[in-house]
Design a protein around this motif. Sequence first.
Motif, PDB file in Angstrom:
ATOM      1  N   ARG A  32       0.833  -1.200   0.000  1.00  0.00           N
ATOM      2  CA  ARG A  32       0.000   0.000   0.000  1.00  0.00           C
ATOM      3  C   ARG A  32       0.867   1.249   0.000  1.00  0.00           C
ATOM      4  O   ARG A  32       1.870   1.328   0.689  1.00  0.00           O
ATOM      5  CB  ARG A  32      -0.925   0.014   1.222  1.00  0.00           C
ATOM      6  CG  ARG A  32      -2.072  -0.979   1.148  1.00  0.00           C
ATOM      7  CD  ARG A  32      -3.058  -0.728   2.298  1.00  0.00           C
ATOM      8  NE  ARG A  32      -2.382  -0.719   3.579  1.00  0.00           N
ATOM      9  CZ  ARG A  32      -2.133  -1.814   4.295  1.00  0.00           C
ATOM     10  NH1 ARG A  32      -2.489  -2.988   3.843  1.00  0.00           N
ATOM     11  NH2 ARG A  32      -1.527  -1.722   5.462  1.00  0.00           N
ATOM     12  N   ASP A  37      -3.137   4.577   1.810  1.00  0.00           N
ATOM     13  CA  ASP A  37      -3.303   4.613   3.268  1.00  0.00           C
ATOM     14  C   ASP A  37      -4.106   5.843   3.693  1.00  0.00           C
ATOM     15  O   ASP A  37      -4.951   5.758   4.592  1.00  0.00           O
ATOM     16  CB  ASP A  37      -1.937   4.626   3.962  1.00  0.00           C
ATOM     17  CG  ASP A  37      -1.276   3.262   3.971  1.00  0.00           C
ATOM     18  OD1 ASP A  37      -2.000   2.259   3.819  1.00  0.00           O
ATOM     19  OD2 ASP A  37      -0.047   3.203   4.118  1.00  0.00           O
ATOM     20  N   ILE A  40      -7.807   5.295   2.823  1.00  0.00           N
ATOM     21  CA  ILE A  40      -8.429   4.367   3.770  1.00  0.00           C
ATOM     22  C   ILE A  40      -8.703   5.066   5.101  1.00  0.00           C
ATOM     23  O   ILE A  40      -9.793   4.948   5.677  1.00  0.00           O
ATOM     24  CB  ILE A  40      -7.541   3.131   3.972  1.00  0.00           C
ATOM     25  CG1 ILE A  40      -7.439   2.324   2.678  1.00  0.00           C
ATOM     26  CG2 ILE A  40      -8.081   2.252   5.104  1.00  0.00           C
ATOM     27  CD1 ILE A  40      -6.363   1.248   2.710  1.00  0.00           C
ATOM     28  N   GLU A  44     -12.313   5.688   6.909  1.00  0.00           N
ATOM     29  CA  GLU A  44     -12.578   5.237   8.279  1.00  0.00           C
ATOM     30  C   GLU A  44     -13.033   6.408   9.157  1.00  0.00           C
ATOM     31  O   GLU A  44     -14.015   6.288   9.912  1.00  0.00           O
ATOM     32  CB  GLU A  44     -11.341   4.594   8.878  1.00  0.00           C
ATOM     33  CG  GLU A  44     -10.984   3.249   8.290  1.00  0.00           C
ATOM     34  CD  GLU A  44      -9.682   2.708   8.839  1.00  0.00           C
ATOM     35  OE1 GLU A  44      -9.595   1.484   9.038  1.00  0.00           O
ATOM     36  OE2 GLU A  44      -8.743   3.510   9.067  1.00  0.00           O
ATOM     37  N   LEU A  96     -11.080  -0.808   9.519  1.00  0.00           N
ATOM     38  CA  LEU A  96     -11.149  -1.718   8.384  1.00  0.00           C
ATOM     39  C   LEU A  96     -10.030  -2.748   8.458  1.00  0.00           C
ATOM     40  O   LEU A  96      -8.918  -2.446   8.898  1.00  0.00           O
ATOM     41  CB  LEU A  96     -11.030  -0.938   7.069  1.00  0.00           C
ATOM     42  CG  LEU A  96     -12.208  -0.022   6.719  1.00  0.00           C
ATOM     43  CD1 LEU A  96     -11.878   0.808   5.486  1.00  0.00           C
ATOM     44  CD2 LEU A  96     -13.473  -0.833   6.487  1.00  0.00           C
ATOM     45  N   PRO A  97     -10.301  -3.974   8.011  1.00  0.00           N
ATOM     46  CA  PRO A  97      -9.218  -4.961   7.970  1.00  0.00           C
ATOM     47  C   PRO A  97      -8.199  -4.575   6.906  1.00  0.00           C
ATOM     48  O   PRO A  97      -8.512  -3.882   5.951  1.00  0.00           O
ATOM     49  CB  PRO A  97      -9.943  -6.260   7.595  1.00  0.00           C
ATOM     50  CG  PRO A  97     -11.144  -5.806   6.825  1.00  0.00           C
ATOM     51  CD  PRO A  97     -11.565  -4.507   7.463  1.00  0.00           C
ATOM     52  N   ARG A  98      -6.965  -5.003   7.081  1.00  0.00           N
ATOM     53  CA  ARG A  98      -5.927  -4.810   6.080  1.00  0.00           C
ATOM     54  C   ARG A  98      -5.599  -6.184   5.501  1.00  0.00           C
ATOM     55  O   ARG A  98      -5.065  -7.049   6.205  1.00  0.00           O
ATOM     56  CB  ARG A  98      -4.685  -4.160   6.672  1.00  0.00           C
ATOM     57  CG  ARG A  98      -4.932  -2.773   7.273  1.00  0.00           C
ATOM     58  CD  ARG A  98      -5.433  -1.752   6.237  1.00  0.00           C
ATOM     59  NE  ARG A  98      -5.327  -0.380   6.715  1.00  0.00           N
ATOM     60  CZ  ARG A  98      -6.281   0.275   7.362  1.00  0.00           C
ATOM     61  NH1 ARG A  98      -7.438  -0.334   7.626  1.00  0.00           N
ATOM     62  NH2 ARG A  98      -6.109   1.521   7.746  1.00  0.00           N
ATOM     63  N   ILE A  99      -5.927  -6.387   4.241  1.00  0.00           N
ATOM     64  CA  ILE A  99      -5.813  -7.702   3.618  1.00  0.00           C
ATOM     65  C   ILE A  99      -4.796  -7.681   2.488  1.00  0.00           C
ATOM     66  O   ILE A  99      -3.787  -8.380   2.528  1.00  0.00           O
ATOM     67  CB  ILE A  99      -7.193  -8.163   3.111  1.00  0.00           C
ATOM     68  CG1 ILE A  99      -8.173  -8.269   4.291  1.00  0.00           C
ATOM     69  CG2 ILE A  99      -7.079  -9.514   2.390  1.00  0.00           C
ATOM     70  CD1 ILE A  99      -9.607  -8.472   3.913  1.00  0.00           C
ATOM     71  N   PRO A 101      -3.771  -4.735  -1.107  1.00  0.00           N
ATOM     72  CA  PRO A 101      -4.136  -3.406  -1.593  1.00  0.00           C
ATOM     73  C   PRO A 101      -5.468  -3.315  -2.323  1.00  0.00           C
ATOM     74  O   PRO A 101      -6.256  -2.403  -2.055  1.00  0.00           O
ATOM     75  CB  PRO A 101      -2.959  -3.042  -2.505  1.00  0.00           C
ATOM     76  CG  PRO A 101      -1.798  -3.742  -1.889  1.00  0.00           C
ATOM     77  CD  PRO A 101      -2.346  -5.053  -1.405  1.00  0.00           C
ATOM     78  N   ASP A 104      -8.273  -3.772   0.210  1.00  0.00           N
ATOM     79  CA  ASP A 104      -8.318  -2.621   1.107  1.00  0.00           C
ATOM     80  C   ASP A 104      -8.928  -1.408   0.401  1.00  0.00           C
ATOM     81  O   ASP A 104      -9.676  -0.638   1.012  1.00  0.00           O
ATOM     82  CB  ASP A 104      -6.910  -2.280   1.596  1.00  0.00           C
ATOM     83  CG  ASP A 104      -6.280  -3.409   2.392  1.00  0.00           C
ATOM     84  OD1 ASP A 104      -7.004  -4.344   2.783  1.00  0.00           O
ATOM     85  OD2 ASP A 104      -5.052  -3.363   2.612  1.00  0.00           O
ATOM     86  N   ASN A 107     -12.783  -1.995   0.020  1.00  0.00           N
ATOM     87  CA  ASN A 107     -13.449  -1.857   1.314  1.00  0.00           C
ATOM     88  C   ASN A 107     -13.587  -0.379   1.708  1.00  0.00           C
ATOM     89  O   ASN A 107     -14.618   0.036   2.257  1.00  0.00           O
ATOM     90  CB  ASN A 107     -12.663  -2.603   2.393  1.00  0.00           C
ATOM     91  CG  ASN A 107     -12.920  -4.099   2.387  1.00  0.00           C
ATOM     92  OD1 ASN A 107     -13.908  -4.567   1.832  1.00  0.00           O
ATOM     93  ND2 ASN A 107     -12.033  -4.851   3.001  1.00  0.00           N
ATOM     94  N   ALA A 108     -12.553   0.400   1.437  1.00  0.00           N
ATOM     95  CA  ALA A 108     -12.620   1.827   1.753  1.00  0.00           C
ATOM     96  C   ALA A 108     -13.661   2.536   0.894  1.00  0.00           C
ATOM     97  O   ALA A 108     -14.395   3.402   1.379  1.00  0.00           O
ATOM     98  CB  ALA A 108     -11.243   2.464   1.565  1.00  0.00           C
TER      99      ALA A 108
END
Length: 236
Positions: A32, A37, A40, A44, A96-99, A101, A104, A107-108
């Motif tokens: 990422r 970052d 995200i 959040e 949020l989970p970090r899985i 890029p 992520d 999800n964001a």
Amino acid sequence: MPELSISEVVAAFPSFRVAFGVIELPGPHAARTDRLDAFIADAEDGAARLLAGRDIADLPEILHWRAAYRAFGSKKTSYRDACEALLRRIQSGAGLPRIMPLVDLYNAVSVKHRMPVGADDLALIKPPNAFRYARPGDTFLDGGRVPPEHDPPAAGEIVYADCEKCLCRRWNWRQDSRSRVNPQTREAVIVIQTLEADADERLARAIADFTVLADETLGACSRWAVASLASPLVAV
């Protein structure tokens, strides 16, 4: 050229719209970037402020998806759409989970725009895809369990499926483990879903965020079409 149909369900849910996209990744997913970052973290923070001191069920997007779930017979409170699950994580303070890029990023986008977003590795599915009612013989390998377990959909349930299997059960509740994106994914199919009255504007903003961030942070390009009551079959 991957296709998506929503024709089986859109008559009963006329406000349902789906941004259907294909993202092409140039190589192994990089770590990422600061830009991703920051996006995200902003998503959040925005969701945390929105949810501070309020019941998540007061959000109109949550109410609409819960009503849609009840309409096809899914009444358990443990079955919520994927976006609500992410918003609940943020409300609880978990973030949020970090899985990886790509995951992520979507999800964001999901929590920022309050719409369920999902992705499948194009090499691991067999298009055309469809949001449709479950059929006898449908299979689903629940990726939310360790190890994944076979858990076929109930009759009358809305699923997201390709020609071989369910990609997601209960509309947008949980993904099948067989088609998940992974660090080796080079092409992925993306779906962004909404039931809101201002769906066109919402989807346009979500597509723009996803496209710009995918380009800037993953070096990826994407192409999109929107399925709706007026255009229930699209290809990208």
